[in-house]
Scaffold this motif. Sequence first.
Motif, short mmCIF file in Angstrom:
data_model
loop_
_atom_site.label_atom_id
_atom_site.label_comp_id
_atom_site.label_asym_id
_atom_site.label_seq_id
_atom_site.Cartn_x
_atom_site.Cartn_y
_atom_site.Cartn_z
N ASP A 1 0.75 -1.56 0.18
CA ASP A 1 -0.34 0.13 0.16
C ASP A 1 0.49 1.02 0.32
O ASP A 1 1.75 1.97 1.14
CB ASP A 1 -1.32 0.23 1.43
N HIS B 1 0.37 4.10 -0.48
CA HIS B 1 -0.39 5.56 0.37
C HIS B 1 -1.64 5.28 1.21
O HIS B 1 -2.19 5.06 1.37
CB HIS B 1 -0.82 6.63 -0.79
N SER C 1 -4.63 6.11 -4.68
CA SER C 1 -5.06 6.02 -3.98
C SER C 1 -5.87 7.34 -3.41
O SER C 1 -5.97 8.55 -4.61
CB SER C 1 -4.02 6.45 -2.13
N GLY D 1 -2.57 2.23 -3.75
CA GLY D 1 -3.01 2.95 -2.58
C GLY D 1 -3.76 3.06 -1.95
O GLY D 1 -4.87 3.45 -3.09
N SER D 2 -3.91 3.32 -1.05
CA SER D 2 -5.32 3.38 -0.53
C SER D 2 -5.81 4.29 0.37
O SER D 2 -6.73 5.49 -0.41
CB SER D 2 -5.41 2.48 0.34
N ASP D 3 -4.94 5.53 0.79
CA ASP D 3 -5.81 6.49 1.61
C ASP D 3 -6.53 5.64 2.96
O ASP D 3 -6.50 6.73 3.89
CB ASP D 3 -6.22 7.66 0.81
#
Length: 292
Positions: A5, A7, A211, A249-251
């Motif tokens: 991941d 971010h 993200s 990326g997720s946030d």
Amino acid sequence: MKIIDAHMHYFNISHFKTIARKAGHTNSVKGWQKICDENNIVYAIAMGNSYDAPSRFGGVPPRLIDLGGDVSEEFDKIPDNIGYCLGVSSEDITSKNAEKTALEFEYYLKNDKKHCLGLKFYMGYNSVYLNDKRHQPLFEIAKEYKVPVAMHSGETASNRGQLKYAHPLTVDEAALEHPDVKFVICHIGNPWVQDAITVAGKNENVYIDLSGLMEGIPSKEYLAYHKDYFAHMNMWLKYANVYGKIMYGSDWPLINIPTYVDVMKKLIPVKHHEEFFYKNALKVYSRIKIPK
Ligand SMILES: [Zn+2]
């Protein structure tokens, strides 16, 4: 499939607790590690943790240096499967303190090679362009320590800054002037997706993370309603063929991980999954060490 991941956020503010609940999980150390186990996330990059620190830091890694002030007990140690980018608070940097600021940031890059992976700039939240002169000493240390510069790009979660600073086209100038520094356009410049992709396609040293493109747990209806949005993104990704430059990326904690991974798996062609979910992040954030 192993996932990095590229971010997420790893700190404890009340606003995040509420948002995390909406996204179906808890914003806690245990909550995150459970998600990692369940989704085969082997590593994550925390963007700009915010604790009491000199204001030029948009955040500091917790407990690496005793800066005084309150530090969250819950997130006070960084585990082996998390690295971080130091947050930069551009509006607090001046021509007078720019060199000193770079030295302060260098402290982490030098002394915490295990976790300190790069720098994160908050354009749009700060009314300063990425290539502003005040950032040049920071770009120099990014070059010296071979770490990337990530920039918030696209729409912002508050209206305190001006969006023109967050446009992905602004990365073009910085990338050209600093060919030895890798730049990451966070959030694929959303909604300026085609601009972000074009800048990454043109510049060898520019990458993108995907993200934070939908908060909470999206319903089937929500996803159906927004299918044109993802079709548009898909079209530009294919057009520029930048699959070697985009990162998952997720946030987190803003989004629900299993749902987001599913949406991304549908967006990115299967033959590029390994690059997107894993390999590209290792290429960009070269200090990542996946724990055995
Ligand atoms: Zn973020």
